[in-house]
Every structure is written in structure tokens, then in C-alpha cells.
Scaffold this active site. Structure first.
Site, PDB file in Angstrom:
ATOM      1  CB  THR A 223      -0.910   0.005   1.246  1.00 25.03           C
ATOM      2  OG1 THR A 223      -1.710  -1.179   1.236  1.00 25.03           O
ATOM      3  CG2 THR A 223      -1.802   1.226   1.271  1.00 25.03           C
ATOM      4  CD  GLU A 227      -1.945   5.294  -1.421  1.00 29.92           C
ATOM      5  OE1 GLU A 227      -1.995   6.347  -2.084  1.00 29.92           O
ATOM      6  OE2 GLU A 227      -2.856   4.437  -1.451  1.00 29.92           O
TER       7      GLU A 227
HETATM    8 ZN   LIG Z   1      -3.932   4.590  -5.584  1.00 35.59          ZN
END
Ligand SMILES: [Zn+2]
Length: 409
Positions: A223, A227
Site C-alpha cells: 500500500t 501511495e
Molecule cells: Zn492509488
């Protein structure tokens, strides 16, 4: 002021909140839209020039990171080990050293690249003092990363709202780790989109790092890798959220794709006339199935580093400490953003707690504002009532005096 409800609604049922953030800030905001267009033009030009110089050498770049842990429940106050495991995982992903690389289908393995960007937890804070690159803030608010204050600002970004002020975003990659309540897993600001004080990456503690409290299937740190891709100007691999083949991610060597993937699809899976690259970090597949960036994505990130994110290249955030006397001097006062449009953020770092006199003058020398505070109480100044132009902020303690020049837009 834009209303937050639309953002909240879009945001909370998404895997990644970047699109909602971009839409929120671009909606009816000509300044942001122009900035984004300028950055896109710069990006395309930079890539074109770069590709015309095939023999250039470049060094691996290291980006200083500060992780702001903002917690309400004790388990959200994640240990240093978990934070370090995230930096290690993202470094592996960006340097093509990820363990699942060899599981890529050949079609995609051949397109995987070493981005040649690394990350370090900051060793020097904005004042030149030693740091471990981690700040910790206990907050009154649950789900701090998706909770709005009455002014429609997300609370996690500001001390005064129960969150944590970021460090200057042109010198540090700010990563706030705070509970989102489950969705989105994280979100980020594309360059030129967010106000300076919110310019960074936000990730839920349950998906930050690869150890301790992390939760499968998002427990391999991807994640955050995803990002950070947004922070360096990468779009989702399918373009926007429109579920159409016309929407592209503005990267030449990623296939057109009509939408995100979830879980771990079996290869091959196709849309828009080609096999979908569901193994790309900018898709939504589970962490164990994400394994690559492409050359085209790398070039967009390098363009960002040489354009809107170029301040990071000259940061001393992972350098050596400069021993400086903590008296009032040019380095003990931090003012940002500059130029400023709304809120001027002031931090004063000096050893004694003698009240400090702050005055604001315009270019004609007229005094517009005076305030006396202890250094710890100096905070933000609202400049929206000032006419755009050059101003001077003077700080005085005893016989020590420092003046900073600011530009109000
Ligand atoms: Zn995204």
C-alpha cells in the site's frame, strides 16, 4: 470552501483514496488544475529529452522520510520495527529486489525495472537536530486519518486539529500513519494537488510494514509503495476510475486496462485488447501479487524528482547533524509554505523559553501585526486578509533578531 461530504463518500469505499483527493482539490479550482497541467507538460517534455540522451549515467537517489504515527488506540502506535520493515519493503520494491519478482509472468518480467530511488528514515529534523525519522502523537480522535474538522480539513495533518504537522514537504517525504477505519487503505497527493501542509502519503497502520500488527492480504508493505508512486506522479494503471478503455495512465509501456483488479487474478486476464498488468504496484491486487514498476513509470517518477519534487534531491534529511547553537538565528526559525496563500506555519526552535516578539511588516515598512508568545506557542498565522505581495516577519528575543521574507499569493 469545498464541502467534504463528497470527498468522504467517495473516499470511504475506495481501496486507495488518491482519486478522491485529486477530484476534491481540482474541483472548481483553476489554480490546481493549471498546476497539474503545467506539471504534466513538464513531465512529457522531461521524458522526451531524457530518452534522447541514451548514455547518461545517473546515481541512485535516496529520499528522506519522516513517519508521523498518530494514534488513538494503543495498537495504532506501531513499533519502530514495523516502521523500519516498511522502509525496507519499499526499498526492495523500488530497487527491483522484491522476493516475488521471479513469480512474474514472462511478459511482465521483461518490463520490470529498478527505479533507482531509495528511502531512508530521516536522521536530521528540519531544525538540524538528530532524529530517528519517527514522530509519535496520541490523539483524541478515532480514525484520525479520515476524520474531518469543522473547516473540512482532515485532522491528521495538523497539531491544532488533533493530528501532527508535517515537516517541509520539499525536504521530506511525510508519511502519516493513522487509522482510516479500514478504507481507504491509504491515500496520497499527486504533485501540485494538495496544500503544502497536506502534501504526503497517508497509510493505515494495519497495512504499514511487513511485521507486527500488519494484516493480510495487505501485509507486505505495498500500500505504501503504491501511495509513494502517486506522490511521484503515477496514476492508477487503469487511468481514472471511469472503467473505460479510453482512460490511460499516461504511461506508454503499461497496457490499457478498463479498471482495477482485486485479490490475486490468474494470468492471463485481459481487457482493452491486451493482457492486464495486475501485478503492477499501481493496481489494487493483493500485496503478494504486486511485483513491478515499468520503465515508463520510472521515467514519470524521475521527472517528478527533477521537477515538482526536486527539493528532495538537495535535502540534508538523511545527512549529518550540523552542530548549531540553539539560539535565535536564521536556522532556528522555520516558515512554510512560502509563497503562502492561506496559513503561514511558523516553528521556532530555541533553547530558552523567553517570550518572543513577532512582528509582520509590509514592503513599505508598515507594521501590520504584533504578537508575543513563548516559542512553544508560536503556531500558524492566517494570511488570507493580506493583499498579495512581499512581507517581512521579524522575530526578536532580547538583543537577538531575525527577519524572514515571505510572499503572500
Ligand atoms: Zn492509488
Amino acid at each position: 470552501m469545498l464541502c467534504c461530504f463528497q470527498l468522504e463518500a467517495q473516499f470511504l469505499d475506495e481501496h486507495c483514496g488518491q482519486q478522491a483527493i485529486s477530484t476534491f482539490y481540482e474541483l472548481n479550482n483553476a489554480v490546481v488544475i493549471n498546476q497539474r497541467n503545467e506539471i504534466e507538460n513538464f513531465t512529457q517534455d522531461w521524458i522526451k529529452n531524457y530518452q534522447e540522451q541514451p548514455f547518461q549515467n545517473r546515481e541512485v537517489v535516496t529520499i528522506p522520510v519522516v513517519v508521523h504515527v498518530v494514534w488513538h488506540h494503543a495498537e495504532e502506535n506501531i513499533p519502530d520495527l514495523q516502521i523500519e520493515s516498511q522502509i525496507d519493503a519499499t526499498n526492495a520494491d523500488f530497487r527491483k529486489l522484491n522476493a516475488n519478482l521471479n513469480a512474474l509472468p514472462t511478459e511482465f518480467f521483461d518490463k520490470a525495472v529498478d527505479v533507482e530511488i531509495e528511502f531512508c528514515l530521516a536522521t536530521v529534523d528540519p531544525f538540524g537536530n538528530a532524529t530517528n525519522g519517527i514522530t509519535r502523537t496520541e490523539t483524541f480522535y478515532e480514525n484520525i486519518a479520515t476524520t474531518f474538522a469543522p473547516g473540512n480539513e482532515l485532522r491528521i495533518f495538523q497539531d491544532d486539529l488533533g493530528g501532527k504537522d508535517g515537516w517541509p514537504p520539499n525536504k521530506y517525504l511525510n508519511i502519516w500513519v493513522g487509522s482510516t477505519g479500514g478504507f481507504p487503505l491509504g491515500f496520497a497527493c499527486m504533485p501540485g494537488t494538495c496544500p503544502a501542509l497536506e502534501d504526503g502519503v497517508i497509510v493505515d497502520p494495519l497495512v504499514f510494514g511487513t511485521t507486527c500488527n500488519t494484516k493480510a492480504p495487505f501485509n507486505l508493505g505495498r500500500t505504501t509503495t503504491h501511495e509513494i508512486g502517486h506522490f511521484f506522479n503515477l496514476n492508477h494503471i487503469w487511468g481514472s476510475d471511469s472503467d473505460e478503455c479510453e482512460e490511460d495512465d499516461l504511461v506508454e509501456d503499461t497496457p490499457l486496462q478498463d479498471g482495477p483488479h482485486f485479490g490475486c487474478p490468474n494470468y492471463p486476464i485481459s481487457s482493452c485488447g491486451s493482457n492486464d498488468m495486475f501485478v503492477n504496484y499501481m493496481d489494487y491486487s493483493d500485496d503478494e501479487c504486486l511485483a513491478m514498476f515499468t520503465e515508463g513509470q520510472k521515467l514519470r517518477m524521475l521527472a517528478a524528482l527533477n521537477g515538482p519534487r526536486s527539493g528532495l534531491l538537495t535535502s540534508n534529511g538523511c545527512g549529518l547533524i550540523n552542530p548549531s547553537p540553539r539560539s535565535l538565528n536564521n536556522n532556528s526559525i522555520l516558515i512554510f509554505p512560502n509563497p503562502v496563500r492561506e496559513c503561514l506555519h511558523i516553528d521556532v526552535d530555541i533553547d530558552n523559553q523567553t517570550p518572543i516578539l513577532i512582528t509582520l511588516h509590509n514592503a513599505m515598512g508598515q507594521r501590520l501585526f504584533t504578537s508575543t508568545n513563548t516559542p512553544d506557542d508560536v503556531r500558524s498565522v492566517d494570511v488570507t486578509s493580506l493583499v498579495p505581495g512581499v512581507y517581512f516577519v521579524n522575530f526578536e528575543v532580547g538583543n537577538q533578531s531575525v527577519t524572514k521574507r515571505i510572499v503572500v499569493e
